[in-house]
Design an enzyme around this catalytic site. Structure first.
Site, PDB file in Angstrom:
ATOM      1  N   GLY A   1       0.759  -1.248   0.000  1.00  8.24           N
ATOM      2  CA  GLY A   1       0.000   0.000   0.000  1.00  8.24           C
ATOM      3  C   GLY A   1       0.779   1.280   0.000  1.00  8.24           C
TER       4      GLY A   1
ATOM      5  CD  GLU B   1       0.573  -9.160   1.616  1.00  3.56           C
ATOM      6  OE1 GLU B   1      -0.345  -8.462   1.120  1.00  3.56           O
ATOM      7  OE2 GLU B   1       0.349 -10.165   2.317  1.00  3.56           O
TER       8      GLU B   1
ATOM      9  CB  CYS C   1     -14.077   3.003 -30.466  1.00  2.00           C
ATOM     10  SG  CYS C   1     -13.130   2.874 -31.972  1.00  2.00           S
TER      11      CYS C   1
HETATM   12  N1  LLP Z   1      -1.320  -7.092  -0.901  1.00  2.00           N
HETATM   13  C1  LLP Z   1      -2.598  -7.277  -1.258  1.00  2.00           C
HETATM   14  C2  LLP Z   1      -3.394  -8.289  -0.577  1.00  2.00           C
HETATM   15  C3  LLP Z   1      -3.158  -6.488  -2.281  1.00  2.00           C
HETATM   16  O1  LLP Z   1      -4.429  -6.662  -2.621  1.00  2.00           O
HETATM   17  C4  LLP Z   1      -2.362  -5.511  -2.935  1.00  2.00           C
HETATM   18  C5  LLP Z   1      -2.899  -4.677  -4.011  1.00  2.00           C
HETATM   19  C6  LLP Z   1      -1.018  -5.383  -2.539  1.00  2.00           C
HETATM   20  C7  LLP Z   1      -0.535  -6.174  -1.504  1.00  2.00           C
HETATM   21  C8  LLP Z   1      -0.080  -4.402  -3.188  1.00  2.00           C
HETATM   22  O2  LLP Z   1      -0.494  -3.091  -2.990  1.00  2.00           O
HETATM   23  P1  LLP Z   1       0.479  -1.882  -3.418  1.00  2.00           P
HETATM   24  O3  LLP Z   1       1.723  -1.968  -2.550  1.00  2.00           O
HETATM   25  O4  LLP Z   1       0.810  -2.046  -4.844  1.00  2.00           O
HETATM   26  O5  LLP Z   1      -0.320  -0.672  -3.158  1.00  2.00           O
HETATM   27  N2  LLP Z   1      -4.884  -1.332  -9.831  1.00  2.00           N
HETATM   28  C9  LLP Z   1      -4.793  -0.355  -8.782  1.00  2.00           C
HETATM   29  C10 LLP Z   1      -4.157  -0.915  -7.524  1.00  2.00           C
HETATM   30  C11 LLP Z   1      -4.840  -2.149  -7.019  1.00  2.00           C
HETATM   31  C12 LLP Z   1      -4.174  -2.740  -5.813  1.00  2.00           C
HETATM   32  C13 LLP Z   1      -4.722  -4.090  -5.509  1.00  2.00           C
HETATM   33  N3  LLP Z   1      -4.105  -4.746  -4.400  1.00  2.00           N
HETATM   34  C14 LLP Z   1      -4.052   0.864  -9.310  1.00  2.00           C
HETATM   35  O6  LLP Z   1      -3.652   0.874 -10.477  1.00  2.00           O
HETATM   36  O7  LLP Z   1      -3.911   1.857  -8.589  1.00  2.00           O
END
Ligand code: LLP
Length: 423
Positions: A244, A279, A351
């Site tokens: 996150g 993560e 489109c």
């Molecule tokens: N762990 C879990 C259980 C997750 O669901 C996610 C992301 C992460 C870790 C990694 O999160 P990060 O560190 O990348 O914030 N498509 C969206 C983001 C979706 C994130 C989904 N889960 C975007 O383009 O902003």
């Protein structure tokens, strides 16, 4: 961007570079649209994250969904990283890339029986369990296979991540995790299941968080459970605080730095000895990649100026889906500095009116120019599609003065190779 920009991209002699390779040379060699990643930037992001937690035993499990290219997974595996996966497909990628299955955590609300079997056979580190039904299913499958499954419960701490609603996951109305108030009972249930081994606790409250406060609040809620579990005789070996951590998309934005994030998390687990699991996805890859695209047409209407480029929402979905802002940089910076600036909507050939990459950007453009859409390393290629029968873009990784194609551009025939006409 300065020459020392840790993102790996820099300007020299009026041209934009990825490390020591001019982006124009990459476009000439491999065409556009094309994702370009800097190996040095990927390494810098990983080591920056890893070092920030040096004071506490930990494992960085890269969230594969952010960018699952084998070359990127291999790079993080070589740096000692583990992986956070959400499907059997991602597990197969990790193994194909030389990742260690013993460093894999498996998240997600919908794990299928076959995916659980494959993960048990591979010997993953832990299942992040998201519901009572999933807990029972994992126990049953482990029993059939004569194995003991390592589990962690994903707890939903009911914390507002203050991010886009589509990427916030820690509120009680979300489909993710087990409610904080139900977790203790479910851990007690898990303790009675013979083919489960309780290893940890997990949470993930959302993505692109730019402040430390929601992380601190989530860790506090999780730690209160860890203490209750301890009092109940349930000892854990790890605490997974999810991903996150946000990145900078706009120059004027100042998301919390990794050391501030680390300080907030470490303060929350002070005095505990359990290993920390992280993560991160976006933080490790987001600013290490750009989407390189060429201006096909400049089209002026009564209301707006459109720069029609050869990349589209199928390549980078974030602007269409979240109204996300990505910086747009001219690759020929010398021309950009002398030409007349005008506001442009940078749009693709798809489109749909939602097919835009950027709107109202002040740029000096001519047809044939190359543009770099920044911060495209995370959730760019991984969310791409073949909409409008557009082959997916090529991916190139730059390492110093060398460029490596890490994924070939798709060809059109392959896109319908699995389809059949009725006899
Ligand atoms: N762990 C879990 C259980 C997750 O669901 C996610 C992301 C992460 C870790 C990694 O999160 P990060 O560190 O990348 O914030 N498509 C969206 C983001 C979706 C994130 C989904 N889960 C975007 O383009 O902003």
């Amino acid at each position: 961007m300065t020459p020392n920009d840790p993102s790996g991209f820099n300007t020299r002699g009026g041209r934009l570079y990825a490390e020591n390779v001019a982006l124009a040379d990459i476009a000439a060699a491999h065409g556009t649209p094309c994702f370009v990643y800097s190996k040095a930037a990927l390494i810098a992001a990983y080591t920056g994250f890893d070092t920030a937690f040096a004071a506490h035993p930990h494992l960085v499990c890269y969230a594969v969904k952010a960018n699952p290219n084998l070359a990127i997974l291999n790079l993080f595996a070589r740096l000692g990283g583990g992986f956070d996966i959400v499907s059997g497909g991602e597990l197969a990628r990790v193994i194909a890339a030389g990742g260690d299955p013993h460093k894999v955590v498996f998240s997600g609300v919908g794990k299928k029986a076959q995916e659980i079997r494959d993960a048990l056979s591979a010997g993953i580190l832990c299942f992040n369990v998201e519901s009572p039904s999933e807990l029972e299913r994992i126990d049953q499958i482990a029993a059939e296979m004569g194995k003991v499954a390592p589990v962690s419960l994903r707890v939903n701490p009911d914390v507002d991540a203050k991010t886009h609603p589509y990427i916030a996951t820690g509120l009680k109305e979300s489909k993710f995790g087990v409610a904080h108030g139900d977790a203790l009972a479910l851990y007690r249930r898990a303790r009675t299941l013979k083919h489960l081994r309780i290893d940890g606790i997990d949470c993930h409250i959302g993505s692109q968080l730019t402040e430390t406060a929601p992380f601190s609040a989530a860790v506090e809620r999780v730690m209160s459970l860890v203490e209750q579990l301890g009092a109940d005789g349930i000892a854990l070996t790890h605490i997974d605080v999810g991903g996150g951590l946000g990145i900078q998309y706009k120059t004027e934005e100042h998301p919390c730095r990794v050391d501030e994030y680390a300080a907030a998390i470490l303060a929350g687990v002070k005095g505990r000895t359990e290993k920390l699991v992280f993560e991160p996805g976006r933080f490790l890859v987001g600013n290490a990649g750009v989407l390189l695209t060429r201006v096909e047409y400049l089209k002026r209407t009564a209301d707006r100026n459109f720069a029609v480029v050869d990349a589209a929402m199928n390549d980078l979905m974030r602007p269409a889906l979240y109204d996300a802002w990505h910086d747009v940089l001219p690759v020929d910076t010398a021309h950009a500095a002398t030409g007349t600036l005008e506001p442009w909507d940078v749009v693709g050939p798809v489109c749909e009116s939602g097919d835009f990459l950027a709107r109202g950007r002040k740029l000096a453009l001519k047809e044939g120019d190359l543009l770099a859409i920044r911060s495209a390393g995370a959730y760019g290629m991984s969310m791409s599609s073949n909409y409008n029968t557009r082959p997916r873009a090529a991916e190139v990784m730059v390492d110093g003065a060398r460029m490596h194609v890490i994924r070939q551009r798709e060809n059109v025939a392959a896109l319908f190779a699995g389809e059949a006409i009725l006899p």
